[in-house]
Design an enzyme around this catalytic site. Structure first.
Site, PDB file in Angstrom:
ATOM      1  N   PHE A 139      86.434 -61.950 -31.403  1.00  0.00           N
ATOM      2  CA  PHE A 139      86.902 -60.743 -29.999  1.00  0.00           C
ATOM      3  C   PHE A 139      87.681 -60.128 -31.463  1.00  0.00           C
ATOM      4  CE2 PHE A 139      84.872 -62.196 -27.051  1.00  0.00           C
ATOM      5  CZ  PHE A 139      83.902 -62.256 -27.084  1.00  0.00           C
ATOM      6  N   LYS A 187      88.580 -57.918 -12.318  1.00  0.00           N
ATOM      7  CA  LYS A 187      89.782 -57.998 -12.653  1.00  0.00           C
ATOM      8  C   LYS A 187      90.458 -59.031 -12.918  1.00  0.00           C
ATOM      9  CE  LYS A 187      90.833 -60.232  -8.611  1.00  0.00           C
ATOM     10  NZ  LYS A 187      89.654 -61.706  -8.771  1.00  0.00           N
ATOM     11  N   GLU A 201      88.011 -69.212   2.749  1.00  0.00           N
ATOM     12  CA  GLU A 201      87.621 -69.517   1.332  1.00  0.00           C
ATOM     13  C   GLU A 201      87.684 -71.578   1.631  1.00  0.00           C
ATOM     14  OE1 GLU A 201      87.582 -67.890  -2.862  1.00  0.00           O
ATOM     15  OE2 GLU A 201      88.961 -67.307  -1.866  1.00  0.00           O
ATOM     16  N   ASP A 250      95.555 -61.912  -6.393  1.00  0.00           N
ATOM     17  CA  ASP A 250      94.321 -62.157  -6.935  1.00  0.00           C
ATOM     18  C   ASP A 250      92.754 -61.514  -5.777  1.00  0.00           C
ATOM     19  OD1 ASP A 250      92.217 -63.912  -8.148  1.00  0.00           O
ATOM     20  OD2 ASP A 250      92.120 -65.304  -6.685  1.00  0.00           O
ATOM     21  N   HIS A 260      90.353 -57.198  -3.158  1.00  0.00           N
ATOM     22  CA  HIS A 260      89.292 -57.132  -2.072  1.00  0.00           C
ATOM     23  C   HIS A 260      89.509 -56.696  -0.792  1.00  0.00           C
ATOM     24  CE1 HIS A 260      87.567 -59.266  -5.656  1.00  0.00           C
ATOM     25  NE2 HIS A 260      87.617 -60.814  -5.405  1.00  0.00           N
TER      26      HIS A 260
END
Ligand code: BG6
Length: 491
Positions: free
Chosen positions: A93, A147, A215, A234, A239
């Protein structure tokens, strides 16, 4: 099956053999294929560093699909159709030369080019530059990025500035996969299609709001990345703040991307800074130690594979956030998210204030307020807790709290709830940006988070420990109890 796909497009997937592509993007594209949502002329190019060919790529992805695609969803005809759309390109890349293969593949085709950068953000600028140099970027190019957009406000600006050199804001689709979840979109319908709620949606009728994203997983082999980020960067910066925005925003004038995003930005701007002494009462940071999850013993954060001893990165955060505006003055938004919690679930609870004058059994006063429970996962659905009279002559006027419930899986029985990435990829193909995050949203969210982090770093207090399999440090319970409330844990 009748096709609902609107336009044909070319999708160039950078990082096609990476974890995100294998876990989320390729299964989502396959599901779109199976549901006849990919236009017959849509083509896919997989780009990765691995020296393999199309057959090798297909074999690897098929192998991975065995664990990702349910047996009932495995349709060999759709699967063959899906892989027949692909070209595989082995590409470094960072080197400009190889990008010609993309231009050749495009061969002047008019269909939109969707570039999905499932790569580390440090490569976004380089990929953009090379695409632009080789002439692959045009008006009809759309670019999808994931993200984390930066580690803070300054680094997010660097990434966004670099992308802005090659692409206009209307070409950029910044993913927050929570916005693709079915119930999150339903939240927009619930709020703005039901006048019933519109009149109640403010500080006069709502006492507080809880947002929990719990989680059971730990760090899952990503210790290095996670330790640099922590749960606040994170999960909260993106979120949880996005969910908060959708709950707190004013009604947009229409469903266009900018109308919705303008309203979300106003919410982010109204967030009261959490700094100084406020942190003592408005923030709890935690880190898990060894414990038990679903009957299995699991190691603590500092004993995970790749861990460096002494890290004070948080794996749990609870925040009492407040908004400085007319609609929400005095209404706390309690946010809570953590790894290694007893259950995986994401839920928003709107707690309504009790009636101004209470006439029933004083012993039942504590249940006398309505709650609107919005369940994002699992068992997506919305339930309104209302009070009714308990049935039976002997019950007198005893109250009973029960749900008026809309379970999506029961209501729309035959339908599989699509994964967030299916929805988001579908929206990119249709050129709809309303479920994607605009640059200023990312930046206002970082500004708030940066101030909070600066303050806690100055305090130099380590995160509080909590055993895996618990709901976080007791300080999180104390934070909400001080306000005479408790976390809703009836899950
Ligand atoms: C990601 C985070 O954005 O969201 C992960 O980087 C987290 O750490 C994941 O596990 C949670 O997503 P979901 O959809 O499983 O709730």
């Amino acid at each position: 099956m009748k096709s609902h796909a609107t336009t044909a497009c070319d999708i160039a997937l950078f990082g096609a053999l990476g974890d995100l592509a294998q876990r989320k993007l390729l299964p989502a594209l396959y599901q779109l294929e199976r549901s006849a949502l990919l236009h017959a002329d849509t083509r896919l190019m997989a780009l990765a560093r691995d020296k393999t060919d199309l057959a090798g790529f297909e074999a690897r992805i098929r192998e991975r699909f065995k664990a990702r695609i349910a047996e009932a969803d495995w349709d060999e005809e759709a699967m063959s159709r899906f892989f027949s759309r692909f070209t595989y390109t082995c590409l470094n890349f960072k080197a400009c030369e190889g990008y010609q293969s993309l231009t050749q593949w495009r061969d002047g085709r008019k269909a939109p080019l969707i570039v999905y950068m499932a790569t580390p953000p440090s490569l976004y600028g380089t990929i953009g530059e090379h695409l632009s140099t080789c002439g692959a970027v045009g008006q009809n190019t759309r670019v999808v990025v994931e993200k984390p957009i930066g580690q803070n406000f300054a680094t997010s600006c660097q990434i966004n500035d670099r992308l802005a050199r090659y692409f206009s804001e209307s070409q950029l689709y910044r993913i927050d996969h929570y916005l693709g979840k079915e119930t999150v979109q339903n939240l927009i319908a619930l709020r703005f299609a039901n006048n019933l709620f519109a009149t109640q949606w403010n500080q006069k009728y709502i006492s507080h709001v809880e947002i929990t994203v719990a989680e059971t997983v730990g760090i899952e082999g990503r210790w290095g990345y996670f330790d640099q980020a922590g749960q606040l960067r994170d999960m909260v910066q993106n979120h949880l703040l996005q969910l908060l925005c959708l709950i707190a925003m004013d009604p947009p004038s229409d469903l266009s991307a900018d109308s919705i995003r303008d309203e979300k930005v106003k919410v982010l701007k109204a967030l009261k800074p959490l700094t100084g002494d406020l942190l003592e009462t408005h923030l709890v940071r935690g880190q898990y130690t060894a414990g038990n999850i679903e009957g299995a013993q699991v190691p603590g954060y500092l004993d995970e594979e790749g861990a460096v001893s002494g890290s004070s990165t948080e794996t749990f955060v609870a925040i009492k956030a407040e908004l400085a505006n007319w609609r929400w003055a005095g209404v706390p938004f309690y946010l809570r998210t953590g790894k290694r919690m007893p259950q995986k679930y994401s839920q928003i609870i709107i707690h309504f204030k009790p009636a101004p004058h209470y006439i029933f059994d004083p012993d039942q006063k504590h249940i006398a307020n309505n709650k609107l429970i919005i369940r994002l996962q699992p068992d997506e659905g919305i339930s309104l807790q209302v009070l009714t009279k308990d049935q039976g002559l002997d019950k007198g006027m005893r109250l009973r709290q029960g749900p008026l419930q809309l379970s999506f899986s029961e209501a729309f029985q035959a339908e599989r709830v699509p994964d967030a990435y299916e929805r988001l990829l579908w929206e990119v193909m249709n050129g709809n940006q309303y479920l994607f995050v605009r640059r200023d949203e990312v930046e206002y969210a970082w500004r708030w988070i940066d101030r909070l982090i600066e303050s806690w770093e100055a305090m130099n207090v380590p995160p509080k420990r909590y055993p895996a399999g618990s709901w976080g440090p007791v300080a999180s319970i104390a934070m909400i109890t001080r306000d005479g409330r408790s976390w809703y844990e009836d899950v």
